[in-house]
Scaffold this motif. Structure first.
Motif, PDB file in Angstrom:
ATOM      1  N   ASP A  45      -8.891   2.347   2.842  1.00  0.00           N
ATOM      2  CA  ASP A  45      -8.933   3.653   2.472  1.00  0.00           C
ATOM      3  C   ASP A  45      -7.366   4.055   2.509  1.00  0.00           C
ATOM      4  O   ASP A  45      -7.222   4.797   1.419  1.00  0.00           O
ATOM      5  N   TRP A  46      -6.610   3.598   3.334  1.00  0.00           N
ATOM      6  CA  TRP A  46      -4.919   3.828   2.943  1.00  0.00           C
ATOM      7  C   TRP A  46      -4.440   3.179   1.636  1.00  0.00           C
ATOM      8  O   TRP A  46      -3.668   3.989   1.193  1.00  0.00           O
ATOM      9  N   SER A 104      -2.679   8.860  -1.770  1.00  0.00           N
ATOM     10  CA  SER A 104      -2.695   9.668  -0.594  1.00  0.00           C
ATOM     11  C   SER A 104      -3.594  11.026  -0.763  1.00  0.00           C
ATOM     12  O   SER A 104      -4.213  11.198  -0.002  1.00  0.00           O
ATOM     13  N   ARG A 123      -7.146   9.847   0.135  1.00  0.00           N
ATOM     14  CA  ARG A 123      -7.732   9.214   1.509  1.00  0.00           C
ATOM     15  C   ARG A 123      -8.501  10.138   2.314  1.00  0.00           C
ATOM     16  O   ARG A 123      -8.222  11.526   2.143  1.00  0.00           O
ATOM     17  N   GLY A 126      -7.611   6.507   6.348  1.00  0.00           N
ATOM     18  CA  GLY A 126      -6.445   6.278   5.854  1.00  0.00           C
ATOM     19  C   GLY A 126      -5.352   6.999   6.258  1.00  0.00           C
ATOM     20  O   GLY A 126      -3.978   6.473   6.439  1.00  0.00           O
ATOM     21  N   ASN A 127      -5.529   8.181   6.684  1.00  0.00           N
ATOM     22  CA  ASN A 127      -4.409   9.172   7.059  1.00  0.00           C
ATOM     23  C   ASN A 127      -3.884   8.629   8.459  1.00  0.00           C
ATOM     24  O   ASN A 127      -2.597   8.809   9.086  1.00  0.00           O
ATOM     25  N   ILE A 160      -4.065   5.504   9.524  1.00  0.00           N
ATOM     26  CA  ILE A 160      -3.011   4.366   9.190  1.00  0.00           C
ATOM     27  C   ILE A 160      -1.644   4.880   8.719  1.00  0.00           C
ATOM     28  O   ILE A 160      -0.508   4.370   9.309  1.00  0.00           O
ATOM     29  N   GLN A 161      -1.495   5.879   8.138  1.00  0.00           N
ATOM     30  CA  GLN A 161      -0.252   6.484   7.797  1.00  0.00           C
ATOM     31  C   GLN A 161       0.421   7.101   8.912  1.00  0.00           C
ATOM     32  O   GLN A 161       1.577   6.864   9.019  1.00  0.00           O
TER      33      GLN A 161
END
Length: 747
Positions: free
Chosen positions: A607-608, A612, A615, A619-620, A622-623
């Motif tokens: 997802d990351w 941006s 996501r 995923g966020n 991971i960010q």
């Protein structure tokens, strides 16, 4: 032994239902919202006022005016009472807006700080007790170009661990060489730089509006907020005028701003705060070159006609050419065009927006009494049944009749969760007494599901109704998340837009229902196959159900649930190993745990890898790890779970205690409680393994999810009555056999 079976079942499993109810009430009614990453963070933009599709950010077009107010809902709007808001509704794009910030209710300062940070933020409130009961801090005029109380605002933002940076809008505009003109006290907060300075500030005055509105390409105007005299907290100074008079005055100022603004400007009018202690959905409407007549949508909610407050600053930045920082929880609002701007279509849109507001507002207050009646009503019924069965009340014939009745009641009770979602197919909120109408709507679907479960060919078997109700619950929830989570919105056991914890996918409540039903269905199917000697096929069937449930629950485009799969996978794995006759060794436990974690991070990483703006919160996260903010998210979620756990002590503390008790009973095959379940297990060979799998899932879900205290309580609303129905059916069959033996001896 049969008496012990019923006694243990009621004592152990019903504890999760009745005593865990307090946890669900706290979660659904009062839990603090999760971080912005709970909802998808997508910075989508509209290409034009006639397009609802997401495209590249539009070129800056003329001027942009953000008109901020507060306390106004769509129920306040009408053609006669608010002519300027009606004009914007008719000619522009509109939506209901969730304004939840940090506290349960949102003060005017909170709303403006949210615009400044493009994230959740709140001002400190004087006094003691819950934040909702304390008065809002009044806004003050800037002094010497500095926003009063800015240091206190920053300290409050830092203490909440939402990673909110006050002054982000002003700083981003400065870096992009975009001039902002703040007009009014709240606007000064929104346009301030990170150090709290505000250039070009002017107080609101009709005499200077013409100059103020033509100073910068972006103008932010505070036209005042409604403070309902009947709803404000004790100790707050009331605003002059009734609620109706305040709304009329604000509508007049909105007209003044529109008249003074340059031609060709985009206008966004947003009600950023509540009118008092009562939280509600508020209004947002946009009109201009990028917003024709129609509805406003935002990818952050994935719900047509519903946006959140964080979408407002992101939209403003995109319209004015300001570079939007990564990691914001909002998205650019887009316009879905209506065929025309007729009065009739405006009235239709208004009705839909009022429905959003009323459904959200009415159901929010109905959740506690509904769940209390549902949970404790079951406890009373099961207690009476226990007394009858133990010979305290009635004769042998009475016991048989009561057991037959309780099976019907149990299946009907298990049908309630799915019915609470299906009830939203009917406009129950439009009726004069919402409690009666929603109970009637839920009761209608309960009757349909329970009748089919008991009267179908599967109703003659012990596990048939369990399998049917579980399958219906899975189908309702899976179908809903796949098609956009429409039924969950403002439902008794679903998503609450006014709480703004989640707007789509599987939350804790829906996950608990979905995962519990999946394990129960897998247990029923595997028991049927194992009795036929088809153990491997049974294991494969369980595996297929588990994989499907994990995909639906965890996929970013459907369930988008990060904490669900790590809880569901171990439960499914245990059931599969039990069917195959394999022991759960520490090596296998470690392998399952590592595999679950690897799956979570693998999906999150994929997802990351997306853009941006596309996501999900997976995923966020991971960010956030990359940015070094992940620990704030973990700590905040742990604090929320701990606060909920202690918020209703000692009742809420009985949820983990009940879980430990059930774990003890099921983990010891020679214990008195486990022997009591033997009768039912003889006809359902995987029942005991299924119950252990269920406890594994509920326990892990309780431990790793924010607001996870609700997961065992909610799972019990399906599990307890369905398992009771299985045991009761077994007891009925035993009684018939005993009665038949007695008749044979007499003859």
């Amino acid at each position: 032994m049969t008496r012990r079976a019923l006694a243990v079942l009621i004592a152990a499993l019903a504890a999760l239902l009745g005593l865990g109810g307090a946890a669900l009430l706290t979660t659904s009614a009062d839990a603090a919202p999760t971080d912005a990453a709970t909802s998808t963070s997508i910075s989508a933009t509209s290409a034009s006022s006639t397009s609802s599709a997401t495209s590249a950010a539009p070129e800056p077009f003329g001027a942009t005016v953000l008109i901020g107010t507060g306390g106004i809902t769509w129920t306040d709007v009408s053609e006669k009472a608010t002519p300027n808001l009606w004009m914007l509704l008719r000619d522009g794009s509109s939506a209901a807006m969730s304004i939840r910030s940090v506290e349960t209710n949102t003060c005017p300062a909170d709303g403006w700080l949210g615009v400044s940070a493009a994230n959740r933020a709140a001002a400190p409130r004087p006094g003691t007790g819950s934040a909702q009961s304390r008065p809002c801090t009044p806004l003050e005029e800037p002094s010497g170009g500095v926003v009063p109380g800015w240091d206190a605002y920053e300290q409050a933002a830092a203490s909440r661990k939402f990673d909110s940076k006050l002054g982000l809008l002003g700083e981003s505009a400065s870096k992009s060489d975009v001039c902002i003109k703040p007009v009014g006290r709240g606007a000064a907060i929104a346009a301030a730089m990170p150090e709290g300075t505000t250039d070009r500030y002017s107080p609101y005055s009709p005499e200077t509006l013409l100059v103020d509105m033509n100073t910068c390409p972006l103008t932010i105007v505070d036209v005042g907020s409604v403070r309902d005299p009947d709803d404000i907290a004790e100790g707050e100074q009331a605003v002059e005028g009734s609620r109706v008079e305040q709304v009329a005055a604000i509508d007049k100022r909105i007209g003044e701003v529109i008249t003074a603004a340059p031609g060709g400007a985009d206008f966004i009018v947003a009600s950023l705060s509540d009118a008092g202690v009562t939280e509600r959905l508020r209004l947002v409407v946009a009109r201009g070159p990028h917003f024709g007549p129609g509805s406003l949508n935002a990818a952050s909610t994935r719900q047509p006609g519903l946006v959140q407050a964080q979408d407002v600053p992101v939209t403003v930045m995109n319209l004015t050419g300001v570079a939007v920082p990564d990691g914001l929880g909002g998205a650019t609002m887009t316009s879905e065009q209506a065929p025309d701007n007729s009065e009739r279509r405006a009235a239709e849109r208004l009705q839909g927006l009022v429905d959003y507001d009323l459904a959200s507002h009415e159901v929010h207050s109905l959740v506690p009494p509904f769940f209390n009646g549902f949970a404790y009503g079951q406890l009373v019924i099961y207690l009476l049944v226990l007394l009858v069965w133990k010979g305290k009340i009635g004769t042998d014939d009475t016991r048989r009749r009561v057991l037959s009745i309780v099976r019907v009641v149990a299946v009907a009770a298990a049908s309630v969760p799915a019915s609470t979602f299906l009830a939203n197919l009917l406009p129950w909120w439009r009726f004069p007494i919402p409690m009666i109408s929603i109970v009637g709507a839920v009761g209608l679907f309960v009757a349909l599901i329970a009748y089919a479960a008991l009267r179908g060919p599967w109703g003659r078997t012990a596990l048939g109704p369990l399998a049917f109700v579980s399958a219906v619950t899975i189908a309702v929830l899976a179908g809903d998340v796949i098609t956009g989570s429409r039924l969950q919105q403002s439902s008794l056991m679903g998503l609450q837009p006014v709480v703004a914890g989640r707007f789509y996918g599987m939350g804790n409540v829906t996950f608990a229902l979905f995962a519990t039903s999946s394990i129960l269905l897998a247990t029923a199917i595997s028991s049927y196959l194992v009795r036929q000697g088809r153990d491997r096929i049974a294991a494969i069937a369980v595996l297929v159900i588990g994989i499907g449930a994990v995909i639906i629950d965890g996929a970013p485009f459907w369930g988008a649930d990060g904490g669900g799969p790590p809880a569901l996978i171990p439960g499914i794995a245990y059931l599969v190993l039990s069917i195959l006759g394999l022991r759960m060794t520490w090596q296998r436990v470690l392998l399952i745990g590592v595999g679950s974690a690897a799956l979570f991070f693998g999906v999150a990483f994929l997802d990351w890898l997306r853009e941006s703006e596309s996501r999900s919160h997976l995923g966020n996260f991971i960010q956030a790890i990359i940015d070094g903010n992940a620990m704030d998210i973990v700590v905040r979620k742990a604090q929320q779970n701990w606060n909920i756990l202690l918020g209703n002590a000692p009742l809420t503390l009985l949820v983990p205690a009940a879980l430990l008790f059930v774990i003890y009973v099921l983990a010891r095959p020679t214990s008195w409680g486990s022997r009591g379940l033997g009768k039912a297990s003889e006809k359902a060979p995987t029942l005991r393994a299924g119950l252990i799998a269920l406890v594994i899932m509920l326990t892990i879900g309780f431990l790793i999810n924010d607001s996870g205290t609700a997961i065992p309580a909610v799972g019990a609303t399906v599990a307890v009555p369905l398992i009771v129905s299985v045991v009761v059916r077994t007891l009925e069959e035993d009684l018939r056999a005993v009665a038949g033996t007695r008749r044979a001896r007499r003859s």
